[in-house]
Design an enzyme around this catalytic site. Structure first.
Site, PDB file in Angstrom:
ATOM      1  N   HIS A 206       0.831  -1.430   0.084  1.00 59.00           N
ATOM      2  CA  HIS A 206       0.037   0.023   0.082  1.00 59.00           C
ATOM      3  C   HIS A 206       0.880   1.341   0.065  1.00 59.00           C
ATOM      4  CE1 HIS A 206       0.752  -0.516   4.460  1.00 59.00           C
ATOM      5  NE2 HIS A 206       0.808   0.858   4.316  1.00 59.00           N
ATOM      6  N   ASP A 236      -0.480  -7.443   0.628  1.00 64.18           N
ATOM      7  CA  ASP A 236       0.182  -6.282   0.796  1.00 64.18           C
ATOM      8  C   ASP A 236       1.629  -6.028   0.988  1.00 64.18           C
ATOM      9  OD1 ASP A 236       0.427  -3.635   1.859  1.00 64.18           O
ATOM     10  OD2 ASP A 236      -0.429  -3.581   3.573  1.00 64.18           O
ATOM     11  N   GLY A 317       3.749   5.613   9.565  1.00 66.94           N
ATOM     12  CA  GLY A 317       5.190   6.066   9.090  1.00 66.94           C
ATOM     13  C   GLY A 317       6.080   4.564   9.407  1.00 66.94           C
ATOM     14  N   SER A 319       4.865   1.719   8.143  1.00 75.35           N
ATOM     15  CA  SER A 319       4.258   0.750   7.276  1.00 75.35           C
ATOM     16  C   SER A 319       5.636   0.155   6.406  1.00 75.35           C
ATOM     17  CB  SER A 319       3.618   1.526   6.357  1.00 75.35           C
ATOM     18  OG  SER A 319       2.189   1.200   6.572  1.00 75.35           O
ATOM     19  N   SER A 334       1.576  -3.839   7.992  1.00 71.34           N
ATOM     20  CA  SER A 334       0.584  -3.751   6.970  1.00 71.34           C
ATOM     21  C   SER A 334      -0.030  -2.578   7.571  1.00 71.34           C
ATOM     22  CB  SER A 334      -0.350  -4.869   6.728  1.00 71.34           C
ATOM     23  OG  SER A 334      -1.331  -4.313   5.897  1.00 71.34           O
TER      24      SER A 334
END
Length: 460
Positions: A206, A236, A317, A319, A334
Site C-alpha cells: 500500500h 500487501d 510511518g 508501514s 501492513s
C-alpha cells in the site's frame, strides 16, 4: 628460622596476589565477551523449537482433526485437537493437547462466509486458536447498521464467531524504520531481497503503486529506487528495485535504532503466542506477541487477507518495516489501529508468501558458527534484512547507517564501563594489585631496616 618464616609468608602473599590478578582478569574477560545481563529488549526468544513442533503436528494430523497451534506460557507447544485419540498422539510427540469443539476446516469455513458477505470497511477478523473462535472486530468508523448486519451474518455461521468493537480505526500505516519517501507518502524499508541478478527492498504494497520513485531524503537528492512489482489490496507487499541494482554493505541487517542492529539468518512463519519484534522509523523497535493468524482486514482502500495479527504497537510511518524473531524474518508491517501510547493491534504481511509471489529470496547472513552459503528461498537457512527503515547514505543497504556490534548493539567500551558486568572482576583485580604492592613495600621496608642495622653495626 624467623627470617625463613618471613620469607615464606611474603612468597605466599605474592603468589596469592598474582593468582587474584589472573582470576580477576578472567572474570572481566568473560563479562566483556558475554551478553549484558539486562540487555534491553533483545530481539530473541525461545519459541522457535516449540513453533516448529506444533506446526509439524498440525501438518501431519490435518485440518479436520486439529484447529491450530500456539506457544504456551511455559514455552511448550500446544496443539488444538478435536478428539482424544488425536490428543494422545500429540502428547506422545511431546506437545500439550487441548481438545476443542471446532476443527480448522470449520474455522476457515466461517471466514469464507464472512468474506462473501457485503464488505464493511473498518472491520477485521482472525482465527483465535486458543479460544477456538473466529473473532470479528469493528472499529469506530463502522456504523451501527453495518455492525448489525455483520452480526446477523456471524449468528448464521454459528456460536464460535465472537463479535468485538474496538477503539480507533484500522488504517494502513503509510507515512517509517528509516524512511523512504515518494509522492505517495513515507514508508519504512522492510527486508533486502534478490532475484539473483538485482537487489530490491521488499516493503508494504500500500506504500505506492508500480512506478513509484523512492528517495532517502526529503529533498529528493538521493534516489533509492523504483517500485517494480507489488500487490494491494488482496495482499500487501511490493518490490522496490535499487537505483544502482545493489543493496550494498549491511544488507543482512535490520536496524533497530540508536545505531544498533540485528542480523537476520532465516525466514519463516510465526506461531500464535510467539514473541516478535517490529522496527519502524516512527516508533522504533517494539515487541509483543502474535495473537492470531489468517487475519482479514477491510481497510478503507480495500481488503487484505492472510495477515499475521499481533499486539505490537505501530504508528503512521511504520508501514513496510520488518517483523522478526530469533533471527528469523517473518513479515512486513501492513496496518492496524491504536498507537504506542495506548497500544493497539497491528497486522503484518507474511514474508514467505510475498517472496514466493515475487520470485525473490532474502539476502543471506550466515548463521553464527556456520559456513557462509548462498541465500536460500522460502523457508531456507539464508536470509537478510533491510533496515527497519530506509536506505543508508552512499548506497549502503537499509540498516547500514551505524556500526552493528551484536543483537543489542553493545560496544566493547560500554561493556568495559558497565560496573554490573565487570564490577566483581575489577574488584578482585584492584584488591590483588593492592596486596601485591603492599607485599613489595613491606619487603622493601624490611630490607631497608636490615641494611640500617647492618650499617650501624659495622660503623660502630
Amino acid at each position: 628460622m624467623r627470617h625463613a618464616r618471613r620469607r615464606m609468608v611474603r612468597r605466599v602473599a605474592r603468589l596469592a596476589a598474582v593468582g587474584g590478578l589472573l582470576l580477576g582478569g578472567t572474570m572481566v574477560t568473560r563479562a566483556v565477551a558475554s551478553e549484558p545481563p539486562d540487555a534491553p529488549a533483545v530481539p530473541y526468544t525461545s519459541a522457535r523449537a516449540a513453533s516448529g513442533t506444533g506446526a509439524g503436528l498440525v501438518s501431519r494430523l490435518g485440518a479436520d482433526r486439529t484447529a491450530g497451534h500456539w506457544v504456551g506460557s511455559d514455552g511448550r507447544p500446544v496443539v488444538a485437537v478435536t478428539d482424544e485419540g488425536t490428543a494422545a498422539r500429540v502428547r506422545r510427540a511431546g506437545a500439550e493437547a487441548k481438545v476443542v469443539r471446532h476443527s480448522m476446516a470449520e474455522l476457515k469455513s466461517a471466514t469464507e462466509a464472512l468474506r462473501s458477505a457485503p464488505r464493511v470497511p473498518g472491520t477485521a477478523w482472525a482465527l483465535d486458536y486458543r479460544s477456538n473462535e473466529v473473532v470479528v472486530r469493528g472499529d469506530s468508523t463502522v456504523s451501527r447498521a453495518d455492525w448489525s448486519r455483520l452480526t446477523d451474518v456471524a449468528s448464521g455461521i454459528g456460536g464460535f464467531v465472537r463479535m468485538e468493537r474496538t477503539e480507533g480505526a484500522f488504517t494502513t500505516r503509510l507515512n517509517g524504520a528509516e524512511p523512504i519517501l515518494s509522492t505517495a507518502g513515507r514508508c519504512s524499508a522492510g527486508f533486502n531481497v534478490t532475484d539473483g541478478r538485482d537487489d530490491f527492498i521488499l516493503t508494504a504494497g500500500h506504500c505506492g503503486p508500480t512506478g513509484s520513485v523512492w528517495f532517502g531524503d526529503e529533498g529528493g537528492d538521493r534516489q533509492v529506487g523504483r517500485t517494480v512489482a507489488g500487490s494491494f489490496p488482496g495482499d500487501d507487499f511490493s518490490l522496490v528495485e535499487y537505483a544502482d541494482g545493489e543493496a550494498g554493505e549491511g544488507a543482512e541487517v535490520v536496524a533497530v535504532g540508536g545505531g544498533k542492529g540485528v542480523r537476520i539468518t532465516g525466514v519463516g512463519e510465526p506461531a500464535v503466542g510467539q514473541r516478535v519484534f517490529r522496527s519502524g522509523s516512527t516508533s522504533g523497535l517494539r515487541d509483543g506477541r502474535v495473537t492470531a493468524l489468517e487475519a482479514t482486514v477491510n481497510y478503507p482502500e480495500g481488503t487484505v487477507t492472510g495477515l499475521i495479527e499481533t499486539d505490537v504497537c505501530a504508528e503512521p510511518g511504520d508501514s513496510g518495516g520488518p517483523m522478526f524473531s530469533e533471527g528469523v524474518a517473518l513479515g512486513v508491517t501492513s496496518g492496524g489501529n491504536g498507537d504506542c501510547d495506548k497500544g493497539g493491534t497491528t497486522f503484518f504481511q507474511p514474508l514467505p508468501e510475498a517472496m514466493e509471489a515475487l520470485g525473490v529470496r532474502l539476502l543471506a547472513a550466515a548463521r553464527e558458527g556456520a559456513a557462509p552459503s548462498a541465500p536460500a528461498a522460502n523457508g531456507g537457512e539464508g536470509a537478510g534484512a533491510g533496515a527497519g527503515g530506509a536506505t543508508a547514505p552512499g548506497g549502503a543497504a537499509p540498516g547500514a547507517t551505524a556500526p552493528v556490534t551484536g543483537v543489542d548493539g553493545s560496544t566493547l567500551l560500554s561493556r568495559l564501563t558497565d560496573r554490573r558486568n565487570v564490577g566483581p572482576g575489577m574488584l578482585v583485580v584492584a584488591g590483588s594489585t593492592v596486596a601485591l604492592v603492599a607485599t613489595r613495600w613491606i619487603r622493601a621496608e624490611q630490607d631497608r631496616k636490615a641494611y640500617r642495622r647492618h650499617y650501624s653495626a659495622t660503623w660502630g
